[in-house]
Design a protein around this motif. Structure first.
Motif, PDB file in Angstrom:
ATOM      1  N   LYS A  78      -1.989  11.001   7.742  1.00 41.65           N
ATOM      2  CA  LYS A  78      -2.112  11.896   8.901  1.00 41.65           C
ATOM      3  C   LYS A  78      -3.565  12.032   9.337  1.00 41.65           C
ATOM      4  N   ASN A  79      -4.492  12.090   8.363  1.00 45.11           N
ATOM      5  CA  ASN A  79      -5.912  12.268   8.666  1.00 45.11           C
ATOM      6  C   ASN A  79      -6.630  10.961   8.986  1.00 45.11           C
ATOM      7  N   PHE A 129       0.850  -1.189   0.000  1.00 48.68           N
ATOM      8  CA  PHE A 129       0.000   0.000   0.000  1.00 48.68           C
ATOM      9  C   PHE A 129       0.891   1.246   0.000  1.00 48.68           C
ATOM     10  N   PHE A 130       0.715   2.094  -0.999  1.00 51.75           N
ATOM     11  CA  PHE A 130       1.445   3.356  -1.059  1.00 51.75           C
ATOM     12  C   PHE A 130       0.530   4.445  -0.519  1.00 51.75           C
ATOM     13  N   LEU A 131       0.900   4.989   0.632  1.00 49.04           N
ATOM     14  CA  LEU A 131       0.030   5.950   1.327  1.00 49.04           C
ATOM     15  C   LEU A 131       0.439   7.389   1.056  1.00 49.04           C
ATOM     16  N   GLU A 132      -0.557   8.211   0.725  1.00 47.44           N
ATOM     17  CA  GLU A 132      -0.321   9.643   0.670  1.00 47.44           C
ATOM     18  C   GLU A 132      -0.129  10.135   2.105  1.00 47.44           C
ATOM     19  N   MET A 186      -4.145   0.007  10.607  1.00 45.33           N
ATOM     20  CA  MET A 186      -4.836  -1.242  10.296  1.00 45.33           C
ATOM     21  C   MET A 186      -4.140  -1.951   9.122  1.00 45.33           C
ATOM     22  N   ILE A 187      -3.706  -1.186   8.141  1.00 44.14           N
ATOM     23  CA  ILE A 187      -2.987  -1.755   6.995  1.00 44.14           C
ATOM     24  C   ILE A 187      -1.679  -2.389   7.464  1.00 44.14           C
ATOM     25  N   ALA A 188      -0.958  -1.651   8.290  1.00 41.98           N
ATOM     26  CA  ALA A 188       0.315  -2.158   8.791  1.00 41.98           C
ATOM     27  C   ALA A 188       0.127  -3.406   9.642  1.00 41.98           C
ATOM     28  N   GLU A 189      -0.885  -3.388  10.490  1.00 40.42           N
ATOM     29  CA  GLU A 189      -1.136  -4.534  11.375  1.00 40.42           C
ATOM     30  C   GLU A 189      -1.606  -5.764  10.604  1.00 40.42           C
ATOM     31  N   GLY A 190      -2.082  -5.547   9.379  1.00 41.01           N
ATOM     32  CA  GLY A 190      -2.476  -6.671   8.531  1.00 41.01           C
ATOM     33  C   GLY A 190      -1.279  -7.360   7.889  1.00 41.01           C
ATOM     34  N   GLY A 191      -0.081  -6.849   8.177  1.00 45.54           N
ATOM     35  CA  GLY A 191       1.136  -7.467   7.636  1.00 45.54           C
ATOM     36  C   GLY A 191       1.473  -7.004   6.232  1.00 45.54           C
ATOM     37  N   HIS A 192       0.813  -5.940   5.773  1.00 40.67           N
ATOM     38  CA  HIS A 192       1.062  -5.455   4.419  1.00 40.67           C
ATOM     39  C   HIS A 192       2.258  -4.504   4.405  1.00 40.67           C
ATOM     40  N   GLU A 193       2.882  -4.412   3.259  1.00 45.77           N
ATOM     41  CA  GLU A 193       4.006  -3.492   3.099  1.00 45.77           C
ATOM     42  C   GLU A 193       3.463  -2.092   2.831  1.00 45.77           C
ATOM     43  N   ILE A 194       4.142  -1.096   3.383  1.00 49.81           N
ATOM     44  CA  ILE A 194       3.684   0.287   3.202  1.00 49.81           C
ATOM     45  C   ILE A 194       4.769   1.099   2.513  1.00 49.81           C
ATOM     46  N   GLY A 195       4.336   1.769   1.430  1.00 53.01           N
ATOM     47  CA  GLY A 195       5.240   2.616   0.679  1.00 53.01           C
ATOM     48  C   GLY A 195       4.801   4.069   0.747  1.00 53.01           C
ATOM     49  N   ASN A 196       5.589   4.926   0.109  1.00 56.20           N
ATOM     50  CA  ASN A 196       5.422   6.379   0.149  1.00 56.20           C
ATOM     51  C   ASN A 196       4.783   6.853  -1.162  1.00 56.20           C
ATOM     52  N   SER A 218       7.227  10.019   4.690  1.00 55.30           N
ATOM     53  CA  SER A 218       7.865   8.919   5.426  1.00 55.30           C
ATOM     54  C   SER A 218       7.788   9.143   6.929  1.00 55.30           C
ATOM     55  N   GLU A 219       7.979  10.381   7.337  1.00 53.50           N
ATOM     56  CA  GLU A 219       7.908  10.702   8.766  1.00 53.50           C
ATOM     57  C   GLU A 219       6.499  10.451   9.309  1.00 53.50           C
ATOM     58  N   VAL A 220       5.481  10.838   8.554  1.00 53.48           N
ATOM     59  CA  VAL A 220       4.098  10.635   8.987  1.00 53.48           C
ATOM     60  C   VAL A 220       3.787   9.137   9.068  1.00 53.48           C
ATOM     61  N   ILE A 221       4.193   8.378   8.061  1.00 55.64           N
ATOM     62  CA  ILE A 221       3.924   6.934   8.029  1.00 55.64           C
ATOM     63  C   ILE A 221       4.551   6.233   9.227  1.00 55.64           C
ATOM     64  N   VAL A 222       5.789   6.583   9.525  1.00 58.05           N
ATOM     65  CA  VAL A 222       6.465   5.982  10.685  1.00 58.05           C
ATOM     66  C   VAL A 222       5.727   6.339  11.969  1.00 58.05           C
ATOM     67  N   ALA A 223       5.277   7.589  12.072  1.00 59.15           N
ATOM     68  CA  ALA A 223       4.609   8.055  13.294  1.00 59.15           C
ATOM     69  C   ALA A 223       3.262   7.359  13.508  1.00 59.15           C
ATOM     70  N   VAL A 224       2.443   7.264  12.461  1.00 62.37           N
ATOM     71  CA  VAL A 224       1.087   6.724  12.643  1.00 62.37           C
ATOM     72  C   VAL A 224       1.050   5.197  12.687  1.00 62.37           C
ATOM     73  N   THR A 225       2.009   4.550  12.026  1.00 60.65           N
ATOM     74  CA  THR A 225       2.012   3.075  12.019  1.00 60.65           C
ATOM     75  C   THR A 225       2.951   2.492  13.071  1.00 60.65           C
ATOM     76  N   GLU A 226       3.743   3.373  13.690  1.00 59.52           N
ATOM     77  CA  GLU A 226       4.734   2.943  14.682  1.00 59.52           C
ATOM     78  C   GLU A 226       5.733   1.966  14.080  1.00 59.52           C
ATOM     79  N   ALA A 227       6.058   2.209  12.816  1.00 56.82           N
ATOM     80  CA  ALA A 227       7.026   1.355  12.118  1.00 56.82           C
ATOM     81  C   ALA A 227       8.430   1.612  12.634  1.00 56.82           C
ATOM     82  N   LYS A 228       9.257   0.572  12.589  1.00 58.26           N
ATOM     83  CA  LYS A 228      10.642   0.699  13.038  1.00 58.26           C
ATOM     84  C   LYS A 228      11.538   1.292  11.950  1.00 58.26           C
ATOM     85  N   GLU A 229      11.102   1.143  10.687  1.00 56.48           N
ATOM     86  CA  GLU A 229      11.895   1.647   9.576  1.00 56.48           C
ATOM     87  C   GLU A 229      11.037   2.497   8.644  1.00 56.48           C
TER      88      GLU A 229
END
Length: 321
Positions: free
Chosen positions: A169-170, A161-164, A177-187, A211-222
């Motif tokens: 943020k909104n 999933f490539f997230l705007e 939910m996408i991240a917790e489903g085990g899906h890959e997240i792109g920019n 990238s900063e927003v995605i890390v913040a909202v999904t609590e991703a390590k990378e």
């Protein structure tokens, strides 16, 4: 009789019995049979080993080097295969017969990898790799997103999933939910601009902020590894900027054109008529894609195509059926 004489008698008796056994024609025959059987087993092993060694080349494949293609741009490498003669022999020695299904392989890595190439967009995985990836660009379509996630879970498929950034943020709960489903997240940039005409500094800000927003909202390590420019619009500098931020630029080779709201039949036929090994399939959270997704997945699996994330598709590991 003293002990010395007892020992002499015992030794003489053993010697006599041994002489009789050796002279016995039945004993001689038994020993000959044992020797012949041992020789036969040894010969059989040697023959099987040589057969595997001679036939191995038929089943081997050289590695494919990563390269820049004039049409497909950056193409990842793909491991070659070499038969492990010794391991294959041990797998077959019980039956003593050659069986191609029992061949054991070693994977041979290419010398040139995707990371060795100059920055270039990636439109597909290696064309010999039996994989496809679902690329879901998300900047809207909340009402269909959860249905798509349910289908992906039901069919045990992971998408990328490539997230705007603005959307993430909104909609932090949906992003998580996408991240917790085990899906890959792109920019997918922050505000969906035309990256082809955007200034260098603005382009960098769009990608970095997302990238900063995605890390913040999904609590991703990378941070995300992949960047998908909105509407597929970019210039060479866009790809170079993404590369400087540690991201490869991802395009697609099959388009659902789901924004035109095609019927599920039209969308499914459109994709399946163009599907190929290594395909990157572009879609969005639309009613058309949501209603077509399960059928698409089933039909692609019937074609022995593995549906994997972009990162998995671009790995050099060869899939051996």
């Amino acid at each position: 009789m003293n002990n010395k004489w007892k020992q002499i008698v015992a030794i003489s008796a053993i010697a006599g019995i041994s002489w009789l056994l050796v002279q016995n024609p039945y004993t001689n025959h038994y020993l000959i049979v044992l020797k012949e059987e041992a020789a036969s087993v040894s010969a059989q092993k040697d023959t099987l080993y040589l057969e595997i060694d001679n036939k191995a080349i038929r089943y081997e494949a050289p590695p494919s080097e990563a390269k820049i293609d004039p049409i497909w741009k950056a193409v990842p490498g793909y491991n070659g295969l070499k038969v492990d003669i010794e391991a294959s022999y041990h797998a077959m020695k019980k039956s003593g017969k050659f069986d191609e299904k029992k061949l054991i392989y070693k994977q041979v890595s290419p010398k040139t990898h995707l990371s060795d190439l100059d920055p270039a967009p990636i439109y597909r995985a290696h064309p010999e790799k039996p994989v496809v990836s679902l690329l879901v660009n998300v900047a809207w379509g909340n009402e269909y997103l959860q249905g798509m996630l349910t289908t992906l879970k039901k069919t045990n498929v992971k998408a990328t999933f490539f997230l705007e950034g603005r959307w993430a943020k909104n909609n932090p709960m949906l992003a998580k939910m996408i991240a917790e489903g085990g899906h890959e997240i792109g920019n997918h940039s922050y505000s969906h601009p035309d990256m082809k005409t955007l200034s260098s500094s603005a382009s960098k800000s769009e990608i970095q902020k997302t990238s900063e927003v995605i890390v913040a909202v999904t609590e991703a390590k990378e941070k995300p590894k992949w960047f998908a420019p909105p509407s597929g619009s970019y210039r060479d500098e866009t790809v170079e900027i993404a590369d400087s931020l540690g991201m490869g630029t991802i395009m697609w080779s099959v388009d659902t054109i789901d924004w035109q709201k095609p019927s599920p039949d039209v969308l499914t036929n459109r994709v399946l008529s163009k599907i190929h090994p290594g395909a990157f399939i572009l879609m969005h959270p639309t009613e058309s894609s949501a209603n077509s997704l399960e059928t698409l997945i089933k039909e692609m699996k019937k074609k022995n195509l593995h549906i994997v994330t972009v990162s998995e598709a671009l790995e050099e590991t060869r899939i051996v059926h």
